[in-house]
Scaffold this motif. Structure first.
Motif, PDB file in Angstrom:
ATOM      1  N   ARG A  94      -9.317  33.849 -48.072  1.00 30.58           N
ATOM      2  CA  ARG A  94      -9.817  33.905 -46.697  1.00 30.58           C
ATOM      3  C   ARG A  94     -10.442  32.547 -46.404  1.00 30.58           C
ATOM      4  NH1 ARG A  94      -8.666  36.875 -42.200  1.00 30.58           N
ATOM      5  NH2 ARG A  94     -10.510  37.271 -40.890  1.00 30.58           N
ATOM      6  N   ILE A  95      -9.904  31.843 -45.401  1.00 28.36           N
ATOM      7  CA  ILE A  95     -10.320  30.484 -45.107  1.00 28.36           C
ATOM      8  C   ILE A  95     -11.217  30.460 -43.874  1.00 28.36           C
ATOM      9  CG2 ILE A  95      -9.571  28.124 -44.695  1.00 28.36           C
ATOM     10  CD1 ILE A  95      -8.689  29.277 -47.400  1.00 28.36           C
ATOM     11  N   PHE A  96     -12.326  29.773 -44.013  1.00 27.58           N
ATOM     12  CA  PHE A  96     -13.285  29.635 -42.924  1.00 27.58           C
ATOM     13  C   PHE A  96     -13.452  28.152 -42.605  1.00 27.58           C
ATOM     14  CE2 PHE A  96     -14.167  33.540 -45.086  1.00 27.58           C
ATOM     15  CZ  PHE A  96     -14.509  34.441 -44.081  1.00 27.58           C
ATOM     16  N   GLU A  97     -13.242  27.811 -41.338  1.00 24.82           N
ATOM     17  CA  GLU A  97     -13.464  26.457 -40.864  1.00 24.82           C
ATOM     18  C   GLU A  97     -14.318  26.512 -39.602  1.00 24.82           C
ATOM     19  OE1 GLU A  97     -10.126  23.533 -41.298  1.00 24.82           O
ATOM     20  OE2 GLU A  97      -8.918  25.354 -41.406  1.00 24.82           O
ATOM     21  N   ALA A  98     -15.128  25.508 -39.419  1.00 20.28           N
ATOM     22  CA  ALA A  98     -16.008  25.474 -38.262  1.00 20.28           C
ATOM     23  C   ALA A  98     -15.198  25.526 -36.968  1.00 20.28           C
ATOM     24  CB  ALA A  98     -16.872  24.223 -38.296  1.00 20.28           C
ATOM     25  N   LEU A 123     -20.794  33.745 -43.421  1.00 19.18           N
ATOM     26  CA  LEU A 123     -20.102  32.462 -43.447  1.00 19.18           C
ATOM     27  C   LEU A 123     -19.987  31.862 -42.048  1.00 19.18           C
ATOM     28  CD1 LEU A 123     -17.415  33.226 -46.153  1.00 19.18           C
ATOM     29  CD2 LEU A 123     -19.511  31.893 -46.392  1.00 19.18           C
ATOM     30  N   LYS A 124     -19.911  32.703 -41.040  1.00 19.05           N
ATOM     31  CA  LYS A 124     -19.946  32.195 -39.666  1.00 19.05           C
ATOM     32  C   LYS A 124     -21.312  31.591 -39.358  1.00 19.05           C
ATOM     33  CE  LYS A 124     -16.431  35.247 -37.656  1.00 19.05           C
ATOM     34  NZ  LYS A 124     -16.184  36.397 -36.721  1.00 19.05           N
ATOM     35  N   GLU A 125     -22.364  32.181 -39.916  1.00 13.04           N
ATOM     36  CA  GLU A 125     -23.706  31.619 -39.760  1.00 13.04           C
ATOM     37  C   GLU A 125     -23.790  30.228 -40.394  1.00 13.04           C
ATOM     38  OE1 GLU A 125     -26.080  35.919 -39.844  1.00 13.04           O
ATOM     39  OE2 GLU A 125     -26.073  34.632 -41.608  1.00 13.04           O
ATOM     40  N   PHE A 126     -23.165  30.079 -41.544  1.00 12.23           N
ATOM     41  CA  PHE A 126     -23.121  28.774 -42.206  1.00 12.23           C
ATOM     42  C   PHE A 126     -22.478  27.733 -41.301  1.00 12.23           C
ATOM     43  CE2 PHE A 126     -20.337  25.920 -44.730  1.00 12.23           C
ATOM     44  CZ  PHE A 126     -21.304  25.160 -45.369  1.00 12.23           C
ATOM     45  N   HIS A 127     -21.386  28.114 -40.635  1.00 12.12           N
ATOM     46  CA  HIS A 127     -20.666  27.154 -39.802  1.00 12.12           C
ATOM     47  C   HIS A 127     -21.324  26.912 -38.451  1.00 12.12           C
ATOM     48  CE1 HIS A 127     -16.773  27.376 -42.295  1.00 12.12           C
ATOM     49  NE2 HIS A 127     -17.348  26.212 -42.464  1.00 12.12           N
ATOM     50  N   ALA A 128     -22.378  27.619 -38.156  1.00 13.94           N
ATOM     51  CA  ALA A 128     -23.165  27.275 -36.967  1.00 13.94           C
ATOM     52  C   ALA A 128     -23.924  25.966 -37.180  1.00 13.94           C
ATOM     53  CB  ALA A 128     -24.136  28.400 -36.638  1.00 13.94           C
ATOM     54  N   GLY A 187     -17.867  22.872 -55.622  1.00 13.80           N
ATOM     55  CA  GLY A 187     -17.715  22.580 -54.207  1.00 13.80           C
ATOM     56  C   GLY A 187     -18.678  21.520 -53.708  1.00 13.80           C
ATOM     57  N   VAL A 188     -18.668  21.357 -52.387  1.00 10.92           N
ATOM     58  CA  VAL A 188     -19.511  20.341 -51.748  1.00 10.92           C
ATOM     59  C   VAL A 188     -20.989  20.688 -51.884  1.00 10.92           C
ATOM     60  CG1 VAL A 188     -20.060  19.240 -49.541  1.00 10.92           C
ATOM     61  CG2 VAL A 188     -17.669  19.724 -50.143  1.00 10.92           C
ATOM     62  N   SER A 189     -21.305  21.970 -51.713  1.00  9.66           N
ATOM     63  CA  SER A 189     -22.693  22.412 -51.832  1.00  9.66           C
ATOM     64  C   SER A 189     -22.722  23.864 -52.281  1.00  9.66           C
ATOM     65  CB  SER A 189     -23.426  22.276 -50.494  1.00  9.66           C
ATOM     66  OG  SER A 189     -23.039  23.318 -49.605  1.00  9.66           O
ATOM     67  N   MET A 190     -23.926  24.351 -52.589  1.00 15.89           N
ATOM     68  CA  MET A 190     -24.097  25.739 -52.994  1.00 15.89           C
ATOM     69  C   MET A 190     -24.519  26.614 -51.811  1.00 15.89           C
ATOM     70  SD  MET A 190     -27.806  25.901 -54.853  1.00 15.89           S
ATOM     71  CE  MET A 190     -27.911  27.617 -54.370  1.00 15.89           C
ATOM     72  N   HIS A 191     -24.393  26.101 -50.585  1.00 19.46           N
ATOM     73  CA  HIS A 191     -24.872  26.826 -49.408  1.00 19.46           C
ATOM     74  C   HIS A 191     -24.208  28.191 -49.213  1.00 19.46           C
ATOM     75  CE1 HIS A 191     -26.435  22.868 -47.884  1.00 19.46           C
ATOM     76  NE2 HIS A 191     -27.376  23.666 -47.431  1.00 19.46           N
ATOM     77  N   THR A 192     -23.019  28.380 -49.742  1.00 15.45           N
ATOM     78  CA  THR A 192     -22.289  29.621 -49.478  1.00 15.45           C
ATOM     79  C   THR A 192     -22.270  30.562 -50.681  1.00 15.45           C
ATOM     80  OG1 THR A 192     -20.202  28.459 -49.974  1.00 15.45           O
ATOM     81  CG2 THR A 192     -20.858  28.631 -47.665  1.00 15.45           C
ATOM     82  N   THR A 193     -23.242  30.408 -51.579  1.00 13.88           N
ATOM     83  CA  THR A 193     -23.397  31.369 -52.667  1.00 13.88           C
ATOM     84  C   THR A 193     -23.896  32.706 -52.115  1.00 13.88           C
ATOM     85  OG1 THR A 193     -24.506  31.820 -54.765  1.00 13.88           O
ATOM     86  CG2 THR A 193     -25.756  30.585 -53.133  1.00 13.88           C
TER      87      THR A 193
END
Length: 230
Positions: free
Chosen positions: A214-218, A178-183, A129-135
């Motif tokens: 399950r799809i998460f978008e900002a 994951l919602k925290e990530f999209h903040a 993916g783009v980054s490992m932020h959501t591990t």
């Protein structure tokens, strides 16, 4: 042309390593006989040799040979000589730290983009993916960057778990995290449930397995999807 197989997990509950996906793996690697295994994520602190042995035993069932990337003089030599790659799961922080330390992150990406097949499970899928932020992993080491190979235009959250309405646990759910990530980030995230995997052929992405993703978008409500189209 990219050829990727990105799985949420290597092992379903009660099964042997890669058992649930071996038929698909055999088809994916049909044009190669030797696969270079990247053991750097080391689940549970297992040694590189022992981890490679586990992978080799599974791939022997489909008549494929495994060679550990760690057995080469340096990672770049092993990547250059590889016909195809399999990156196992474990700790994503450790995997990313090791790939950067060995000058292998971008070098691996370059070879995958030439068409060498790449399979990942768990942490091995995260780095596509783009980054490992959501591990989901603990930061046991400190990589120089959270940026990964960016082979797909989204992040993967492997082992995605739905909230359990009957649970007495009061901690944060995966969806909350994951919602925290999209903040703070706009990169879409694909939550891959156990038994699910993505097949990527250049820009075409196919979700396989019995589950939706399950799809998460900002700034959007999370949703279920049988297709991945970003």
């Amino acid at each position: 042309m990219k050829n990727l197989l990105l799985a949420s997990t290597s092992t379903l509950f009660g099964e042997h390593y890669l058992e649930y996906i071996l038929d698909d793996v055999a088809l994916f690697f049909k044009d190669v006989d030797t696969i270079t295994f990247i053991p750097f994520a080391r689940p549970g602190g297992i040694s590189h040799d022992n981890y490679t042995e586990i992978a080799a035993k599974a791939f022997a069932k489909i008549n494929k040979k495994i060679i550990g990337l760690h057995t080469y003089k340096n990672a770049q030599e092993g990547i250059s000589k590889a016909q195809a790659f399999f990156c196992g799961g474990g700790n994503t922080f450790l995997l990313v730290q090791q790939l950067y330390a060995q000058g292998a992150m971008h070098y691996l990406k370059e070879h995958i983009n030439t068409g060498k097949p790449y399979m990942g499970t768990s942490a091995g899928s995260n780095i596509a993916g783009v980054s490992m932020h959501t591990t989901n992993d603990m930061p046991i080491v400190y990589p120089p960057s959270f940026a990964t190979m960016q082979l797909v235009p989204f992040n993967i959250n492997a082992h995605y778990l739905d909230p359990d309405p009957n649970s007495k646990h009061n901690g944060e759910t995966r969806e909350t995290r994951l919602k925290e990530f999209h903040a703070f980030n706009s990169t879409p995230v694909v939550g891959l449930r156990e038994g699910s995997f993505l097949l990527v052929q250049d820009t075409k992405i196919t979700l396989k397995g019995k589950h939706t993703a399950r799809i998460f978008e900002a700034q959007k409500t999370p949703y279920e999807s049988k297709t991945i189209d970003f």
